[in-house]
Motif scaffolding. Sequence first.
Motif, PDB file in Angstrom:
ATOM      1  N   LEU A   1       7.359 -10.309   1.910  1.00 33.97           N
ATOM      2  CA  LEU A   1       7.201 -11.049   3.160  1.00 33.97           C
ATOM      3  C   LEU A   1       7.586 -10.177   4.362  1.00 33.97           C
ATOM      4  O   LEU A   1       6.886 -10.167   5.389  1.00 33.97           O
ATOM      5  N   ARG A   2       8.672  -9.433   4.236  1.00 31.48           N
ATOM      6  CA  ARG A   2       9.090  -8.539   5.325  1.00 31.48           C
ATOM      7  C   ARG A   2       8.074  -7.419   5.555  1.00 31.48           C
ATOM      8  O   ARG A   2       7.989  -6.882   6.673  1.00 31.48           O
ATOM      9  N   CYS A   3       7.337  -7.057   4.517  1.00 31.30           N
ATOM     10  CA  CYS A   3       6.345  -5.987   4.621  1.00 31.30           C
ATOM     11  C   CYS A   3       4.968  -6.503   5.050  1.00 31.30           C
ATOM     12  O   CYS A   3       3.984  -5.758   5.011  1.00 31.30           O
ATOM     13  N   SER A   4       4.904  -7.770   5.449  1.00 31.54           N
ATOM     14  CA  SER A   4       3.630  -8.386   5.835  1.00 31.54           C
ATOM     15  C   SER A   4       3.718  -8.935   7.260  1.00 31.54           C
ATOM     16  O   SER A   4       3.608 -10.147   7.477  1.00 31.54           O
ATOM     17  N   PRO A   5       3.906  -8.065   8.260  1.00 32.86           N
ATOM     18  CA  PRO A   5       4.112  -8.567   9.627  1.00 32.86           C
ATOM     19  C   PRO A   5       2.870  -9.164  10.270  1.00 32.86           C
ATOM     20  O   PRO A   5       2.982 -10.039  11.126  1.00 32.86           O
ATOM     21  N   LYS A   6       1.673  -8.710   9.876  1.00 35.91           N
ATOM     22  CA  LYS A   6       0.452  -9.150  10.564  1.00 35.91           C
ATOM     23  C   LYS A   6      -0.624  -9.680   9.635  1.00 35.91           C
ATOM     24  O   LYS A   6      -1.367 -10.592  10.006  1.00 35.91           O
ATOM     25  N   PHE A   7      -0.751  -9.085   8.464  1.00 37.15           N
ATOM     26  CA  PHE A   7      -1.897  -9.352   7.604  1.00 37.15           C
ATOM     27  C   PHE A   7      -1.473 -10.028   6.306  1.00 37.15           C
ATOM     28  O   PHE A   7      -0.300 -10.088   5.971  1.00 37.15           O
ATOM     29  N   ARG A   8      -2.472 -10.531   5.579  1.00 37.32           N
ATOM     30  CA  ARG A   8      -2.184 -11.130   4.271  1.00 37.32           C
ATOM     31  C   ARG A   8      -1.641 -10.088   3.315  1.00 37.32           C
ATOM     32  O   ARG A   8      -0.684 -10.344   2.578  1.00 37.32           O
ATOM     33  N   LEU A   9      -2.229  -8.901   3.290  1.00 36.34           N
ATOM     34  CA  LEU A   9      -1.735  -7.838   2.419  1.00 36.34           C
ATOM     35  C   LEU A   9      -0.491  -7.204   3.026  1.00 36.34           C
ATOM     36  O   LEU A   9      -0.459  -6.940   4.233  1.00 36.34           O
ATOM     37  N   PRO A  10       0.526  -6.936   2.221  1.00 38.29           N
ATOM     38  CA  PRO A  10       1.664  -6.157   2.725  1.00 38.29           C
ATOM     39  C   PRO A  10       1.174  -4.830   3.298  1.00 38.29           C
ATOM     40  O   PRO A  10       0.243  -4.218   2.760  1.00 38.29           O
ATOM     41  N   GLU A  11       1.795  -4.391   4.367  1.00 42.95           N
ATOM     42  CA  GLU A  11       1.294  -3.211   5.076  1.00 42.95           C
ATOM     43  C   GLU A  11       1.165  -1.974   4.188  1.00 42.95           C
ATOM     44  O   GLU A  11       0.141  -1.274   4.264  1.00 42.95           O
ATOM     45  N   PRO A  12       2.116  -1.649   3.318  1.00 40.30           N
ATOM     46  CA  PRO A  12       1.923  -0.461   2.471  1.00 40.30           C
ATOM     47  C   PRO A  12       0.708  -0.589   1.553  1.00 40.30           C
ATOM     48  O   PRO A  12      -0.029   0.388   1.347  1.00 40.30           O
ATOM     49  N   ILE A  13       0.478  -1.766   0.998  1.00 40.27           N
ATOM     50  CA  ILE A  13      -0.680  -1.957   0.124  1.00 40.27           C
ATOM     51  C   ILE A  13      -1.968  -1.942   0.938  1.00 40.27           C
ATOM     52  O   ILE A  13      -2.993  -1.403   0.503  1.00 40.27           O
ATOM     53  N   ARG A  14      -1.953  -2.523   2.120  1.00 35.33           N
ATOM     54  CA  ARG A  14      -3.149  -2.530   2.966  1.00 35.33           C
ATOM     55  C   ARG A  14      -3.618  -1.109   3.274  1.00 35.33           C
ATOM     56  O   ARG A  14      -4.815  -0.788   3.171  1.00 35.33           O
ATOM     57  N   LEU A  15      -2.678  -0.242   3.609  1.00 29.71           N
ATOM     58  CA  LEU A  15      -3.043   1.138   3.906  1.00 29.71           C
ATOM     59  C   LEU A  15      -3.476   1.888   2.649  1.00 29.71           C
ATOM     60  O   LEU A  15      -4.401   2.707   2.690  1.00 29.71           O
TER      61      LEU A  15
END
Length: 222
Positions: free
Chosen positions: A198-212
């Motif tokens: 949850l902390r790694c998901s500030p904007k999107f459904r996917l956590p930011e590290p996984i999104r990138l």
Amino acid sequence: MRLQHRHAWDLSPAEAIALQKDLRREVMSDRPIDLDAVEVVAGVDVSVKNEQSHAAVVVMTYPGFLVIETVLARRPTPFPCIPGLLSFREGPVLEEAFESLKTVPDVFLFDGMGIAHPRRIGIASHMGLWLGRPTIGCGKTLLCGRYRDLGPEKGSAAPLIDKGETIGVALRTRTAKNPMFISPGHMADIPTAAELVLRCSPKFRLPEPIRLAHNAAGQFEP
């Protein structure tokens, strides 16, 4: 990064299932992550195109989410697409990527399951045994188990239950969007795994590290 090489990858589906049942005994899924000590996180994803597997590992600062390192690897896909055996399809190319890492993350977030798996050893759990680091499974679609009474707001969570066992949570990482299915991989537990995602998901459904990592794996051209 040095890995703990556990086994060869050239197995039949039946041999792979038997190995999963053995390795499951070594998975630690009740160990809380020390969230206050986390400074570096990694997202892990694999894209398969024309039977070529493209792996990406994106290492970021936490909680700032600045990219420290991106590692890519490519090799022929060695295993058929069989539900529950993803780690044997993606493990070899991930092994290559992990070995190229110069930074050792505190936690790895996988696009795939941890113990929310029929045999309780999804790719995040399996590769966690190779990494010897805390890992978290972040599934986009439900593989096994059921949940109920999940609110629509970001941060809403509901236990994921399979055969009477709590194996993770359905977690709303963005309001009114489909939930993510979060479970410990290895050296983690359900509450701290869900909190970190949850902390790694500030904007999107996917956590930011996984999104990138997902973007890097999908765009990777050798």
